[in-house]
Design an enzyme around this catalytic site. Structure first.
Site, PDB file in Angstrom:
ATOM      1  N   SER A  14       0.808  -1.201   0.097  1.00 42.62           N
ATOM      2  CA  SER A  14       0.021   0.015  -0.115  1.00 42.62           C
ATOM      3  C   SER A  14       0.794   1.173   0.117  1.00 42.62           C
ATOM      4  CB  SER A  14      -1.024   0.078   1.143  1.00 42.62           C
ATOM      5  OG  SER A  14      -1.516   1.301   1.464  1.00 42.62           O
ATOM      6  N   HIS A  37      -1.295  -1.148  -4.275  1.00 42.40           N
ATOM      7  CA  HIS A  37      -2.423  -0.797  -3.602  1.00 42.40           C
ATOM      8  C   HIS A  37      -2.441   0.777  -3.599  1.00 42.40           C
ATOM      9  CE1 HIS A  37      -6.005  -1.814  -1.132  1.00 42.40           C
ATOM     10  NE2 HIS A  37      -5.691  -0.586  -0.218  1.00 42.40           N
ATOM     11  N   ASP A  39      -4.755   3.883  -2.043  1.00 43.27           N
ATOM     12  CA  ASP A  39      -5.910   4.266  -1.338  1.00 43.27           C
ATOM     13  C   ASP A  39      -6.367   5.703  -1.579  1.00 43.27           C
ATOM     14  OD1 ASP A  39      -6.165   2.103   0.856  1.00 43.27           O
ATOM     15  OD2 ASP A  39      -4.111   2.530   1.064  1.00 43.27           O
ATOM     16  N   MET A  41      -8.779   8.209  -0.797  1.00 44.11           N
ATOM     17  CA  MET A  41      -9.843   9.004   0.584  1.00 44.11           C
ATOM     18  C   MET A  41     -10.068  10.323   0.122  1.00 44.11           C
ATOM     19  SD  MET A  41      -7.582   7.726   3.560  1.00 44.11           S
ATOM     20  CE  MET A  41      -6.647   6.019   3.587  1.00 44.11           C
ATOM     21  N   HIS A  70      -8.266   1.222  -4.008  1.00 46.87           N
ATOM     22  CA  HIS A  70      -9.288   1.180  -3.044  1.00 46.87           C
ATOM     23  C   HIS A  70     -10.083   2.338  -2.718  1.00 46.87           C
ATOM     24  CE1 HIS A  70      -9.914   0.129   1.564  1.00 46.87           C
ATOM     25  NE2 HIS A  70     -10.997   0.498   0.979  1.00 46.87           N
ATOM     26  N   MET A  72     -12.106   4.948  -1.122  1.00 51.92           N
ATOM     27  CA  MET A  72     -12.903   5.166   0.303  1.00 51.92           C
ATOM     28  C   MET A  72     -13.389   6.628  -0.111  1.00 51.92           C
ATOM     29  SD  MET A  72     -10.017   3.570   2.705  1.00 51.92           S
ATOM     30  CE  MET A  72      -8.806   3.504   1.450  1.00 51.92           C
ATOM     31  N   MET A 143     -11.607  -5.490   5.377  1.00 50.74           N
ATOM     32  CA  MET A 143     -10.716  -4.548   6.217  1.00 50.74           C
ATOM     33  C   MET A 143     -10.412  -5.053   7.676  1.00 50.74           C
ATOM     34  SD  MET A 143     -10.299  -1.858   4.134  1.00 50.74           S
ATOM     35  CE  MET A 143      -9.370  -1.108   5.404  1.00 50.74           C
ATOM     36  N   PHE A 149      -6.496   5.295   7.737  1.00 50.35           N
ATOM     37  CA  PHE A 149      -5.029   5.451   8.020  1.00 50.35           C
ATOM     38  C   PHE A 149      -4.180   4.283   8.068  1.00 50.35           C
ATOM     39  CE2 PHE A 149      -7.602   8.611  10.217  1.00 50.35           C
ATOM     40  CZ  PHE A 149      -6.983   9.866   9.892  1.00 50.35           C
ATOM     41  N   GLY A 150      -2.754   4.324   7.712  1.00 48.26           N
ATOM     42  CA  GLY A 150      -2.040   3.154   7.668  1.00 48.26           C
ATOM     43  C   GLY A 150      -1.405   3.118   9.010  1.00 48.26           C
ATOM     44  N   GLY A 151      -0.774   2.100   9.276  1.00 50.53           N
ATOM     45  CA  GLY A 151       0.086   1.998  10.539  1.00 50.53           C
ATOM     46  C   GLY A 151      -0.711   1.461  11.750  1.00 50.53           C
ATOM     47  N   ASP A 181      -6.960  -6.326   4.355  1.00 51.72           N
ATOM     48  CA  ASP A 181      -6.060  -5.072   4.043  1.00 51.72           C
ATOM     49  C   ASP A 181      -6.313  -4.183   5.573  1.00 51.72           C
ATOM     50  OD1 ASP A 181      -5.084  -2.291   3.682  1.00 51.72           O
ATOM     51  OD2 ASP A 181      -6.832  -1.682   2.367  1.00 51.72           O
ATOM     52  N   GLY A 182      -4.960  -4.171   6.458  1.00 52.36           N
ATOM     53  CA  GLY A 182      -4.781  -3.282   7.518  1.00 52.36           C
ATOM     54  C   GLY A 182      -4.085  -4.118   8.693  1.00 52.36           C
ATOM     55  N   GLY A 183      -2.999  -3.421   8.969  1.00 53.04           N
ATOM     56  CA  GLY A 183      -2.280  -3.942  10.096  1.00 53.04           C
ATOM     57  C   GLY A 183      -1.602  -5.438   9.937  1.00 53.04           C
TER      58      GLY A 183
HETATM   59  C1  DX5 Z   1      -6.275   2.004   5.377  1.00 52.40           C
HETATM   60  C2  DX5 Z   1      -6.030   1.502   4.004  1.00 52.40           C
HETATM   61  C3  DX5 Z   1      -4.809   0.559   4.033  1.00 52.40           C
HETATM   62  C4  DX5 Z   1      -3.527   1.014   4.663  1.00 52.40           C
HETATM   63  C5  DX5 Z   1      -2.859  -0.346   5.164  1.00 52.40           C
HETATM   64  O1  DX5 Z   1      -7.648   2.825   5.422  1.00 52.40           O
HETATM   65  O2  DX5 Z   1      -6.962   1.034   3.102  1.00 52.40           O
HETATM   66  O3  DX5 Z   1      -4.682   0.074   2.833  1.00 52.40           O
HETATM   67  O4  DX5 Z   1      -2.588   1.511   3.794  1.00 52.40           O
HETATM   68  O5  DX5 Z   1      -1.784   0.016   5.609  1.00 52.40           O
HETATM   69  P1  DX5 Z   1      -0.961  -0.828   6.933  1.00 52.40           P
HETATM   70  O6  DX5 Z   1      -0.683  -1.994   6.470  1.00 52.40           O
HETATM   71  O7  DX5 Z   1       0.069   0.268   7.148  1.00 52.40           O
HETATM   72  O8  DX5 Z   1      -2.211  -0.947   7.945  1.00 52.40           O
HETATM   73 ZN    ZN Z   2      -6.624   0.066   1.490  1.00 50.34          ZN
END
Ligand code: DX5
Ligand code: ZN
Length: 231
Positions: A14, A37, A39, A41, A70, A72, A143, A149-151, A181-183
């Site tokens: 991502s 990927h 994102d 938003m 993706h 959002m 999800m 948000f990432g991380g 997707d996520g974490g």
């Molecule tokens: C969150 C995004 C994810 C995000 C995942 O809304 O959809 O794609 O970038 O990042 P990590 O792997 O850092 O959770």
């Molecule tokens: Zn995503």
């Protein structure tokens, strides 16, 4: 019964955790992965803003691999044509983001334009909400964090939701891709794979690493080992 040997494991790093001032270089660093990927938003559907169609179009031209986009955003149908003109590999919409009939028409349009059609949902939305869309989808995204948000940390309820979606797909769309997707980290990757996912979005655990290409290779090797275990 699902034929696990037919499932291809894919890695989709991502860009949300990449350096936005050098996106072409960042994509090259994860070029060994399967998809990239992106994102999108809009600051309404989620409380964060990223990139829109002009940037996605330029990314697609510079990308070494297909883009896995993706969305959002509220009412993605308004922007569908713009995003499809980027020729993405996958375009994924949220079940909560548009009226059911509009979403169905959008999924048909995505396929008609040669992309994989994806559907996704927030962690708090009942997985049964996916049912009306499954015949129109090539990919379902579960999800494993609240989108925006990432991380963030992988939600403990995610594997059960992946399992539930996998059961739904085994009944009506066994060849549909199941993305998470996520974490995700090297440690919890097996948990998501065992639950039935075959596409893995990884942001911080790749772009936050000191050596991004080496970390990408490590994820790919881990997925190859997991694929070996399930075949
Ligand atoms: C969150 C995004 C994810 C995000 C995942 O809304 O959809 O794609 O970038 O990042 P990590 O792997 O850092 O959770
Ligand atoms: Zn995503």
């Amino acid at each position: 019964m699902r034929d696990v040997t037919a499932m291809t494991y894919r890695l989709s790093p991502s860009l949300l955790s990449a350096d936005f001032a050098h996106l072409a270089d960042e994509m090259a660093r994860v070029g060994a992965a399967d998809w990239i990927h992106v994102d999108v938003m809009d600051g309404h559907f989620v409380p964060n803003l990223t990139v829109g169609p002009p940037v996605v179009r330029r990314l697609a031209r510079a990308a070494p691999k297909p883009l896995d986009v993706h969305l959002m955003v509220e009412r993605p149908s308004r922007l569908l044509d713009d995003f499809l003109s980027a020729d993405p590999g996958v375009l994924t919409l949220h079940v909560e983001s548009d009226a059911p009939d509009v979403l169905k028409a959008s999924l048909r349009e995505i396929r008609a334009r040669g992309a994989r059609s994806g559907i996704t949902l927030r962690p708090g939305t009942d997985v049964e909400a996916l049912a009306p869309y499954l015949p129109l989808c090539d990919l379902v995204l579960v999800m494993s964090v609240e989108p925006g948000f990432g991380g963030q940390s992988f939600l403990p309820g995610a594997p059960d939701r992946i399992r539930a979606v996998r059961r739904m797909l085994d009944r009506c769309r066994p060849s549909c891709e199941l993305e998470v997707d996520g974490g995700l980290t090297l440690d919890n990757l097996p948990l998501a794979a065992e639950a039935g996912a075959n596409v893995f979005v990884v942001g911080h655990a790749i772009f936050g690493a000191p050596d991004v290409p080496a970390r990408t290779e490590l994820f790919l090797r881990r997925l190859a080992a997991l694929a070996g275990e399930t075949s």
